[in-house]
Design an enzyme around this catalytic site. Structure first.
Site, short mmCIF file in Angstrom:
data_model
loop_
_atom_site.label_atom_id
_atom_site.label_comp_id
_atom_site.label_asym_id
_atom_site.label_seq_id
_atom_site.Cartn_x
_atom_site.Cartn_y
_atom_site.Cartn_z
N ARG A 126 14.08 -41.79 10.30
CA ARG A 126 15.34 -41.09 10.47
C ARG A 126 16.18 -41.55 11.67
NH1 ARG A 126 14.96 -35.05 8.52
NH2 ARG A 126 17.10 -35.58 7.97
N ASP A 349 15.90 -33.96 -1.63
CA ASP A 349 15.43 -32.64 -1.20
C ASP A 349 14.83 -31.81 -2.34
OD1 ASP A 349 16.25 -33.30 1.33
OD2 ASP A 349 18.09 -32.13 1.28
N1 EPU Z 1 20.04 -43.41 7.90
C1 EPU Z 1 20.12 -44.54 8.65
N2 EPU Z 1 20.85 -44.49 9.80
C2 EPU Z 1 21.49 -43.37 10.20
C3 EPU Z 1 21.40 -42.21 9.42
C4 EPU Z 1 20.66 -42.26 8.26
O1 EPU Z 1 19.57 -45.57 8.30
O2 EPU Z 1 22.15 -43.41 11.24
C5 EPU Z 1 19.26 -43.44 6.65
C6 EPU Z 1 18.12 -42.44 6.65
O3 EPU Z 1 16.96 -42.97 7.25
C7 EPU Z 1 17.95 -42.18 5.18
C8 EPU Z 1 19.38 -42.24 4.65
O4 EPU Z 1 20.11 -42.99 5.62
O5 EPU Z 1 17.23 -43.21 4.59
C9 EPU Z 1 20.04 -40.91 4.44
O6 EPU Z 1 19.89 -40.08 5.59
P1 EPU Z 1 21.02 -39.04 6.01
O7 EPU Z 1 21.64 -39.46 7.30
O8 EPU Z 1 21.94 -38.83 4.87
O9 EPU Z 1 20.16 -37.74 6.28
P2 EPU Z 1 20.59 -36.57 7.26
O10 EPU Z 1 22.06 -36.45 7.25
O11 EPU Z 1 19.89 -36.70 8.54
C10 EPU Z 1 20.68 -34.65 5.47
C11 EPU Z 1 19.92 -33.39 5.20
C12 EPU Z 1 18.53 -33.72 4.71
C13 EPU Z 1 18.65 -34.57 3.44
C14 EPU Z 1 19.46 -35.82 3.74
C15 EPU Z 1 19.71 -36.68 2.52
C16 EPU Z 1 20.84 -31.79 6.77
C17 EPU Z 1 20.64 -30.94 7.95
N3 EPU Z 1 19.84 -32.59 6.42
O12 EPU Z 1 19.95 -35.32 6.51
O13 EPU Z 1 17.94 -32.47 4.38
O14 EPU Z 1 17.37 -34.94 2.98
O15 EPU Z 1 20.75 -35.44 4.28
O16 EPU Z 1 20.37 -35.97 1.54
O17 EPU Z 1 21.87 -31.74 6.14
C18 EPU Z 1 16.17 -31.00 3.97
O18 EPU Z 1 17.01 -30.09 3.83
O19 EPU Z 1 14.96 -30.85 3.64
C19 EPU Z 1 16.59 -32.28 4.52
C20 EPU Z 1 15.73 -33.15 5.04
#
Ligand code: EPU
Length: 473
Positions: A126, A349
């Site tokens: 992450r 999710d």
């Molecule tokens: N990623 C990168 N670089 C970044 C950010 C993300 O490589 O700077 C990668 C991540 O490693 C992953 C992908 O991009 O492979 C998507 O990650 P994203 O950034 O979209 O995840 P997030 O915004 O941190 C939110 C939800 C998660 C959900 C993901 C994907 C919230 C608080 N969290 O996380 O929710 O799985 O989007 O849809 O909104 C959950 O509710 O159980 C949960 C983990």
């Protein structure tokens, strides 16, 4: 630490309301940092992550103001009155990764933010490189110090530009929300290309627009934001939680139940509904029912419902994000092949929860995880319950079995916990799901709501649960 003790094998039936979305509420609450006027947010679920966000906002000078006498549960009124502290410290960030949502708003409004770098978590590495790339493109100077991201706006403030925000795994949800918040107060026009299309991004755009931001294209891969000088207060109701809705749909399906979901964001769930239907689960919009006297207690007779076609907009009210739907299931579940994808694809999710269901399908299913490639901690636990699963890299092959068998299992992250609870509801005998604090991060009073639908599920302390691992003779 608490555990759930579940005696499986009961059909769930009745009616449940889907709560406001955790993942929509978190960036929305953080957006209150963008103004000093009052911001009211409604239908905020009572979850540990939300409590942590409110604690963090308070440290950042954005505290809750007393509720009005008429306010129901779930109404949060916030106002930023002190902009001197802009540091989200590690002790909070480590309990809640979504603390990163404060980075964009703090930088845009105060010109400075210090946010502890979130580490990895049970579902994978992450990184936040895309958040940083996006904010740098707006002119921010970003350094890392003692594990903190330090972001400074340039003299004259952030400047709009065109930003490609895609990464190796596609778009980023919270990266998009951070850049959108920052661009809302930047000078000139920002275009985010390869923006996340998730409905939670759209919900954030709605509140920002109500606060005075100029945003177009949220929900598509290209979002255009014309910066404004300041944002004002507003009153916003959070969208319903599509992951909670999907989890309840699977709870109905895995117990061969008959359930009605109110406030269901069906329009944000086309992929899960498609794949559930492919597996033999029926998701039917129904005419909105009166709030009382329709849920049925177990064995209390059948519900009287008017089925509607999926294409009838008026069924269950006009808002396609707040529908009333009925979930029923074919006797035999069919296997499916799915790959998780960014929205509108099948959401990561819900991957773990669907996998619990597929353990009971008549044949071999294939599940490939493309967003968080290590999000498979539930696989070994499902195997302990008699599931037949083989993992190869990002793919799990699930050979359906006739029944799952209760066992003590360990929750390792939020959605894996939900998966194990679902498996326990269907399993023969007693399942003890340990470490349900993971579940409490994302589902409000889950055991009470499942119990109201006829489940036998009790919350007990882990050491008590250890004495209850088998059903008494
Ligand atoms: N990623 C990168 N670089 C970044 C950010 C993300 O490589 O700077 C990668 C991540 O490693 C992953 C992908 O991009 O492979 C998507 O990650 P994203 O950034 O979209 O995840 P997030 O915004 O941190 C939110 C939800 C998660 C959900 C993901 C994907 C919230 C608080 N969290 O996380 O929710 O799985 O989007 O849809 O909104 C959950 O509710 O159980 C949960 C983990």
């Amino acid at each position: 630490m608490d555990s759930f003790v579940i005696d499986g094998g009961r059909r769930l039936s009745g009616r449940v309301r889907i709560n406001g979305s955790k993942n929509a509420a978190l960036p929305i609450l953080a957006a209150a940092l963008l103004t000093t006027e009052p911001v009211t947010v409604r239908d905020v679920p009572a979850l540990d992550d939300i409590a942590n966000m409110l604690r963090l906002l308070e440290q950042l000078g954005c505290a809750q103001v007393p509720q009005g006498a008429e306010d129901s549960a779930g109404v949060i009124r916030l106002r930023t009155t002190d902009e001197t502290v802009s540091h989200a410290p590690y002790e909070i960030v480590r309990t809640m990764r979504a603390s990163i949502c404060t980075l964009g708003p703090l930088l845009a409004k105060r010109g400075y933010a210090r946010v502890s770098l979130p580490g990895g978590c049970a579902i994978g590495e992450r990184p936040v490189d895309l958040h940083i790339r996006g904010l740098k493109a707006l002119g921010a100077e970003i350094t890392l110090e003692a594990g903190d991201i330090i972001a400074r706006a340039p003299q004259g403030g952030l400047k709009g530009t065109t930003i490609f925000l895609g990464g190796a795994n596609g778009s980023t949800v919270l990266g998009t929300t951070n850049v959108m918040c920052a661009a809302a107060l930047a000078k000139g026009t920002t275009i985010i290309e390869s923006a996340a299309c998730e409905p939670e991004v759209v919900d954030l755009a709605k509140i920002l627009i109500a606060m005075g931001a100029k945003i177009q294209g949220a929900g598509t891969p290209r979002i255009t934001i014309e910066g404004v000088d300041q944002l004002g207060g507003t009153d916003h109701t959070v969208m319903a939680d599509r992951i909670e809705a999907g989890t309840f749909m699977i709870a109905a399906a895995i117990t061969n139940g008959d359930m009605i979901l109110d406030n269901c964001p069906i329009d944000a769930m086309l992929a899960p509904v498609y794949w559930l239907e492919a597996a033999g689960v029926h998701v039917q919009p129904v005419a909105a029912l009166a709030a009382t006297g329709v849920g049925r207690a177990r064995g209390a007779g059948s519900l009287s419902l008017t089925s509607g076609s999926a294409t009838t907009g008026a069924v269950g009210g006009d808002d396609p994000l707040r529908k009333c739907v009925r979930i029923t299931t074919d006797r035999v579940l069919r296997p499916v092949e799915i790959t998780t994808q960014p929205h509108p694809g099948f959401p990561t999710d819900l991957q773990a929860q669907l996998m619990a269901l597929l353990c009971l399908a008549d044949g071999n299913s294939v599940v490939t995880e493309r967003i968080f490639q290590d999000r498979f901690l539930h696989v070994a636990e499902l195997s302990r319950m008699g599931g037949r699963l083989v993992r190869q890299g990002p793919t799990v092959i699930i050979s359906g079995v006739r029944e799952l068998v209760g066992a003590p299992v360990m929750a390792s992250d939020l959605r894996a916990s939900a998966c194990l609870v679902l498996a326990g509801l269907a399993a023969k005998g007693r399942t003890v799901v340990n470490r349900v604090y993971h579940l409490d991060r994302g589902y409000e009073r889950m055991e009470e709501r499942l119990r109201s639908l006829g489940a036998s599920i009790t919350r007990v302390e882990e050491k008590v649960a250890a004495t209850m691992c088998t059903v008494p003779a």
